[in-house]
Structures are given as C-alpha cells and as structure tokens.
Design an enzyme around this catalytic site. Structure first.
Site, PDB file in Angstrom:
ATOM      1  N   GLU A 248      21.660  34.245  14.763  1.00 22.32           N
ATOM      2  CA  GLU A 248      21.573  35.048  15.993  1.00 22.32           C
ATOM      3  C   GLU A 248      20.108  35.092  16.361  1.00 22.32           C
ATOM      4  O   GLU A 248      19.290  35.617  15.603  1.00 22.32           O
ATOM      5  CB  GLU A 248      22.117  36.456  15.757  1.00 22.32           C
ATOM      6  CG  GLU A 248      23.607  36.499  15.556  1.00 22.32           C
ATOM      7  CD  GLU A 248      24.373  35.965  16.750  1.00 22.32           C
ATOM      8  OE1 GLU A 248      23.854  36.009  17.882  1.00 22.32           O
ATOM      9  OE2 GLU A 248      25.503  35.486  16.544  1.00 22.32           O
ATOM     10  N   CYS A 285      16.536  42.011  20.736  1.00 22.35           N
ATOM     11  CA  CYS A 285      17.037  40.694  21.146  1.00 22.35           C
ATOM     12  C   CYS A 285      17.737  40.797  22.488  1.00 22.35           C
ATOM     13  O   CYS A 285      17.912  39.792  23.179  1.00 22.35           O
ATOM     14  CB  CYS A 285      17.991  40.152  20.099  1.00 22.35           C
ATOM     15  SG  CYS A 285      19.267  41.331  19.646  1.00 22.35           S
TER      16      CYS A 285
HETATM   17  P1  NAP Z   1      11.524  35.587  12.499  1.00 23.41           P
HETATM   18  O1  NAP Z   1      10.058  35.504  12.578  1.00 23.41           O
HETATM   19  O2  NAP Z   1      12.304  34.383  12.879  1.00 23.41           O
HETATM   20  O3  NAP Z   1      11.838  36.006  10.983  1.00 23.41           O
HETATM   21  C1  NAP Z   1      13.162  36.223  10.512  1.00 23.41           C
HETATM   22  C2  NAP Z   1      13.259  35.784   9.058  1.00 23.41           C
HETATM   23  O4  NAP Z   1      13.296  34.367   9.009  1.00 23.41           O
HETATM   24  C3  NAP Z   1      12.093  36.212   8.189  1.00 23.41           C
HETATM   25  O5  NAP Z   1      12.602  36.541   6.912  1.00 23.41           O
HETATM   26  C4  NAP Z   1      11.254  34.968   8.111  1.00 23.41           C
HETATM   27  O6  NAP Z   1      10.572  34.889   6.873  1.00 23.41           O
HETATM   28  C5  NAP Z   1      12.280  33.875   8.161  1.00 23.41           C
HETATM   29  N1  NAP Z   1      11.776  32.641   8.755  1.00 23.41           N
HETATM   30  C6  NAP Z   1      11.224  32.507   9.987  1.00 23.41           C
HETATM   31  N2  NAP Z   1      10.912  31.217  10.199  1.00 23.41           N
HETATM   32  C7  NAP Z   1      11.271  30.541   9.100  1.00 23.41           C
HETATM   33  C8  NAP Z   1      11.213  29.161   8.720  1.00 23.41           C
HETATM   34  N3  NAP Z   1      10.687  28.233   9.529  1.00 23.41           N
HETATM   35  N4  NAP Z   1      11.692  28.813   7.527  1.00 23.41           N
HETATM   36  C9  NAP Z   1      12.202  29.753   6.682  1.00 23.41           C
HETATM   37  N5  NAP Z   1      12.275  31.061   6.974  1.00 23.41           N
HETATM   38  C10 NAP Z   1      11.827  31.446   8.167  1.00 23.41           C
HETATM   39  O7  NAP Z   1      12.112  36.752  13.388  1.00 23.41           O
HETATM   40  P2  NAP Z   1      11.581  38.271  13.516  1.00 23.41           P
HETATM   41  O8  NAP Z   1      10.183  38.234  13.888  1.00 23.41           O
HETATM   42  O9  NAP Z   1      11.951  39.035  12.343  1.00 23.41           O
HETATM   43  O10 NAP Z   1      12.480  38.891  14.672  1.00 23.41           O
HETATM   44  C11 NAP Z   1      12.184  38.792  16.021  1.00 23.41           C
HETATM   45  C12 NAP Z   1      13.129  37.803  16.686  1.00 23.41           C
HETATM   46  O11 NAP Z   1      14.467  38.062  16.280  1.00 23.41           O
HETATM   47  C13 NAP Z   1      13.121  37.924  18.187  1.00 23.41           C
HETATM   48  O12 NAP Z   1      13.126  36.641  18.733  1.00 23.41           O
HETATM   49  C14 NAP Z   1      14.427  38.645  18.476  1.00 23.41           C
HETATM   50  O13 NAP Z   1      14.916  38.406  19.760  1.00 23.41           O
HETATM   51  C15 NAP Z   1      15.316  38.092  17.405  1.00 23.41           C
HETATM   52  N6  NAP Z   1      16.458  38.952  17.101  1.00 23.41           N
HETATM   53  C16 NAP Z   1      17.712  38.511  17.384  1.00 23.41           C
HETATM   54  C17 NAP Z   1      18.804  39.333  17.168  1.00 23.41           C
HETATM   55  C18 NAP Z   1      20.194  38.858  17.476  1.00 23.41           C
HETATM   56  O14 NAP Z   1      21.147  39.539  17.095  1.00 23.41           O
HETATM   57  N7  NAP Z   1      20.383  37.740  18.138  1.00 23.41           N
HETATM   58  C19 NAP Z   1      18.617  40.614  16.639  1.00 23.41           C
HETATM   59  C20 NAP Z   1      17.323  41.028  16.346  1.00 23.41           C
HETATM   60  C21 NAP Z   1      16.247  40.168  16.577  1.00 23.41           C
HETATM   61  P3  NAP Z   1       8.986  34.942   6.734  1.00 23.41           P
HETATM   62  O15 NAP Z   1       8.477  35.893   7.776  1.00 23.41           O
HETATM   63  O16 NAP Z   1       8.798  35.407   5.342  1.00 23.41           O
HETATM   64  O17 NAP Z   1       8.531  33.573   6.979  1.00 23.41           O
END
Ligand code: NAP
Length: 490
Positions: A248, A285
C-alpha cells in the site's frame, strides 16, 4: 547493518541510547521461529485466533498511557490523535477476532458431483482456502499503531492463520519494542509460541531486503512510499520462488470540485479542505494532494478562500527530520517544474508551513514530475480548461487510493464520465467530505492501481484485508474426515 536511534520528533534530538539493529542471524531466527509457529497456527481454530487478537487489543489498551506518551515523543502526532489511533488499532484487532470467530477464514464452496460425461458431469469439488505462511510485514511511519507492529496487516494475517515477522519502522523504534514486549507477554500467557509474531529492526534497507529474501517468508505486506514498495516488490519477484507482495503505497488523491458545488458552498469546502491538507501535518496516504478545478469565476473565488484558510494553519512537527527535508525538496521540485506558489508559509526546522501551488491543466499533463506525492501539508491546484481536461488530468494521475468528486449529485453525461474516470484510477470514490480518514469496515477498499498499490485487487483496510493471506485450494473427491474439518486446514 546500521544501528538504530530513537529521536524526539519535535526537537530532532536523540532520545535514549542507540539501539542495535537486527543481524542476519536475528532475521534468520525470526523467520525460522515464524515457520515453526505456522505448523500449529495455520490449523488453529477461529476461537484460538480470536482469543489471541482480543487479548492483544486488551494489552494495548491496558498500556495506553505509556504507549501514547512514547509515541508522542517519537512521532509528534499529539496525544489526542494517538489515543484515537490506539482505539482504532484495538477495534481492528477485535474486528478480525470476530471475523475469525465467525469462521470467515474457513468459508468454502461446495460443488457436489454431477453424474455424466464432462463437461457437464464432474467430480465432487470443495473450494476452500489455506493460509500462505509467515508474512514479512513492513510498518509505516505515519500510523505508529494502526499500520505498525499490531496494525491491520498483523491483525488480518493472524486471523488468516499466518505468523508475522514485523520489520519495525525506524521512525518509532522504542514504541515498536514496547508493543512487541506486550505481544510476547500475551503469547506466553496463552501458551503460544513466541515466534508467532516476530520483530526485526534496522535503520537501512538491508534488514527489510534480507527479510523479503528469506526462503521461509511466504508473503510481504508493506505500507510506505511508492519507491520503497517498488524496491521490495522487485525483491519479492526476484526470489528463486517469488512470493505475493501487497504494497500500500503513496497517493495524491485528486479532489475534483465542480463549479456548481463551489458556487453553492465554496467557503465551507475551502475550510474543510484546508483542514484536511494539514491534518497530521499532511502525513497521510489519503492527503488531498491535487485539487482539480474548471477555470472560471467559481474557481478564482475558491482558490482565494482556500489560500486564506490554508495560510492560517500551523502544522505540527513532521515525523522525522528526513521527511522534513524531503518536504522542502518536493515543493521546490514542483516550483522548478513551473508550479506557481500561492501559499508559502515559512516553517521551522521540524515543522513545515503549509504550501499551496498552482498549475494549468496543460502544464500538469506535460510535466510528469508534478504527478509525484509530496508527503506533508501541501497541495497542488490544477486549473483545467474544460471537463475533458479534468478527465485527462485524472487519467494522467493513473492510480490513486481515492478520488473525491464534489458536485456530481445529478446524473448527466458529464457526471457519468467523471465517475467513470474516477473509478478507473481509484480504489475509493468519495462524493462528500475529504479523503483523510479511512473507515475500518466491510465495504472499505484501501488500494488502487499503481502507483497507489502493487496489488489493486486487494485492500489493506477493512474486512477483505484477510483475503490477501489466504490461497484457494480445490479438494476433489475429498475423504469424509477432511470435509468434516469444515474448511479448517490440517
Ligand atoms: P518508506 O520510507 O517507504 O518506509 C517504509 C518501510 O519500508 C521502512 O521500514 C523502510 O525501512 C522500508 N524501506 C523503504 N525503502 C526500502 C527499500 N528500498 N528496501 C527495503 N526496505 C525499504 O515509507 P514511510 O516514510 O514510512 O511512509 C510514508 C509513505 O507511506 C508515504 O508515501 C505515504 O503516502 C505512504 N503510506 C501509505 C499508506 C497506504 O495505506 N497506502 C499508509 C500510510 C503511509 P528503512 O527506513 O529502515 O529503510
């Protein structure tokens, strides 16, 4: 592997001592323990699953004060919001407990034998479902309870019969550890294996990548950015045995406001929309990142009202310093690509000021950089020249968790075309209100075509979230003892 550090989100200062990141051995042990727990949990009864989920909800509530205080330090989301989110998280756990009690994971389709030659004649068939196995669950930063260690993915996977290994979010590491400690107490009290819910942590991509690559992991559930989700989906697909990956992701959630709606209640809608743009510092999101208007006097008046309402808002600190920097960079990138700033409120080191930018429909269609999510309290107004251009803008967005249509109350060729355009790109179409706030209910669909989700046929919120972790199996001419299990796997 990088070490971890908790930070005070309001000051940016380190909070407590550095924490140790999970090693390759830790990740392996967590996956192995989850696989061992699957041996029994996969065939557990609905009552057993419900007892665990109910107890986890109660444990969260019993530790509310300390959990909310810790979450507030690590996220700056405020105690009112965090208490509400904890309530929602307990509600989700109990809802999936009820789903398990009612036997929904064990539902089956009975297709009795038909005598005669095929294709009309066929053997006795029963279609039931089996849990996939250990799920790698990636917590989100912006919902430290509801999309984190005990969030909806964990609740739905456990109700389906799948153990979970959580990759905690580095934005709230101490909260994640505290929730995990509660879980371990509950598992022990119920005589369940400690490995049923595991936790790994790290402040870099290595931990998550190693988890998704682990051969004992059977599925991935991710809530986070489109970039992170895409990277992990690629990992899931590149395995020798690829696995389902439910991501998501980010979304820009267009709000289309038609002239008649603006004429009737533009001022009220502007105030509501400004509140939605800055709610939770825009870190949702479902944040309304795109406002699509048809050029004219109504649009002029609405933009002025919105700018005034937004400029008066004071968002709180962002979740992390990295997000704060990314917000400024995202807004600057829009300006570089021709967006005109309408509201540029200055912020502080941790808390951004609200931002409103504007482009024409033609500019939006030409510049794909303007289609990106800017995570935080900002929105981009698109001034379309016609209804046809509104439809082109929606098509250019391509995929979104939501589309909101204000003013589509009466049926016409135009409103039908708009609804068709909205349904083509979104998982949820709203005709009133704002997209922030996602009801946890039976008819919820939280997902959408790429880039909103990697699996648009599924939802991560609502009852159907369970289906992601169950795989159909047909039983042909099954023996009586197996049918007597009534859909419960062996
Ligand atoms: P994020 O930076 O993508 O991080 C989410 C998780 O994924 C973290 O544990 C991060 O670990 C890991 N991760 C990120 N890139 C990775 C990669 N290349 N390889 C392996 N692991 C990876 O997201 P966020 O900053 O927490 O959240 C913000 C985003 O989430 C926004 O874009 C928001 O719109 C979206 N969101 C979506 C929903 C939905 O239901 N669709 C709900 C809430 C939020 P590390 O930081 O340790 O690398």
């Amino acid at each position: 592997m990088n070490d971890l550090q908790s930070f005070d989100a309001r000051s940016g200062a380190a909070h407590g001592e550095p924490l140790l990141a999970s090693t390759a051995d830790d990740i392996n042990a967590a996956a192995q323990a989850a696989a061992d727990a699957f041996e029994t949990w996969g065939s557990s009864t609905g009552a057993q699953r419900a007892a665990l989920l109910d107890a986890l909800a109660a444990a969260l509530e019993a530790d509310r004060e300390a959990l909310v205080a810790l979450a507030d330090v690590e996220t700056a989301l405020g105690t009112a919001r965090l208490n509400g989110e904890l309530d929602r998280t307990a509600f989700q756990l109990r809802r999936f407990a009820s789903i398990a009690t009612r036997g929904l994971p064990f539902e089956r389709l009975d297709d009795p034998a038909v005598a005669g030659a095929p294709p009309v004649g066929h053997p006795a068939m029963v279609l039931q479902r089996v849990p996939l196995g250990p799920v790698a669950m990636f917590a989100a930063s912006n919902f430290p309870f509801a999309f984190s260690v005990l969030g909806g993915d964990t609740a739905s996977a456990m109700a389906a019969g799948c153990p979970v290994v959580v990759k905690a979010h580095p934005g709230h590491p101490l909260l994640s550890q505290r929730v995990f400690a509660l879980i371990q107490n509950v598992l022990k009290a119920q005589g369940l294996p400690a490995g049923l819910i595991g936790l790994v942590q790290g402040a870099g991509v290595e931990v998550g990548v190693a988890l998704v690559r682990h051969p004992l992991i059977a599925a991935g559930a991710f809530t986070g950015s489109t970039r992170g989700g895409a990277a992990l989906q690629a990992e899931a697909n590149a395995r020798p045995r690829p696995i389902p990956f439910y991501g998501e992701l980010g979304s820009i959630n267009p709000v289309v406001a038609l002239p008649a709606a603006l004429q009737a209640r533009g001022a009220e809608l502007a105030t509501t929309l400004a509140g939605s743009i800055v709610q939770g510092c825009g870190q949702f999101c479902t944040n309304p990142g795109l406002i699509v208007l048809i050029d004219g006097a109504e649009a002029d008046a609405f933009v002025a009202q919105l700018a005034t309402a937004l400029a008066a808002q004071q968002p709180h600190a962002m979740l992390t310093s990295g997000m704060r920097r990314a917000f400024d960079a995202g807004v600057a990138r829009f300006v570089e690509h021709g967006a005109q700033p309408l509201v540029q409120q200055p912020g502080s080191t941790q808390a951004p000021g609200p931002q409103l930018l504007q482009v024409s429909g033609a500019q939006f269609l030409q510049q794909s950089a303007l289609h990106d999510e800017v995570f935080g309290p900002s929105s981009l107004v698109v001034r379309a020249a016609s209804q046809a251009e509104v439809l082109a803008v929606l098509a250019a967005v391509g995929g979104s968790l939501t589309v909101t249509l204000w003013g589509a109350d009466a049926e016409s060729d135009d409103t039908r075309a708009l609804v068709r355009g909205a349904m083509a790109i979104a998982g949820r179409v709203l005709f009133a209100g704002v997209p922030t706030g996602v009801a946890v209910t039976a008819a919820q669909q939280h997902g959408g075509p790429w880039p909103a989700s990697t699996a648009p046929m599924t939802t991560s919120v609502g009852d159907a979230a369970l289906n992601r972790f169950l795989r159909p199996v047909s039983l042909q001419d099954a023996p009586a003892w197996l049918l007597a299990r009534q859909g419960r796997p062996c």
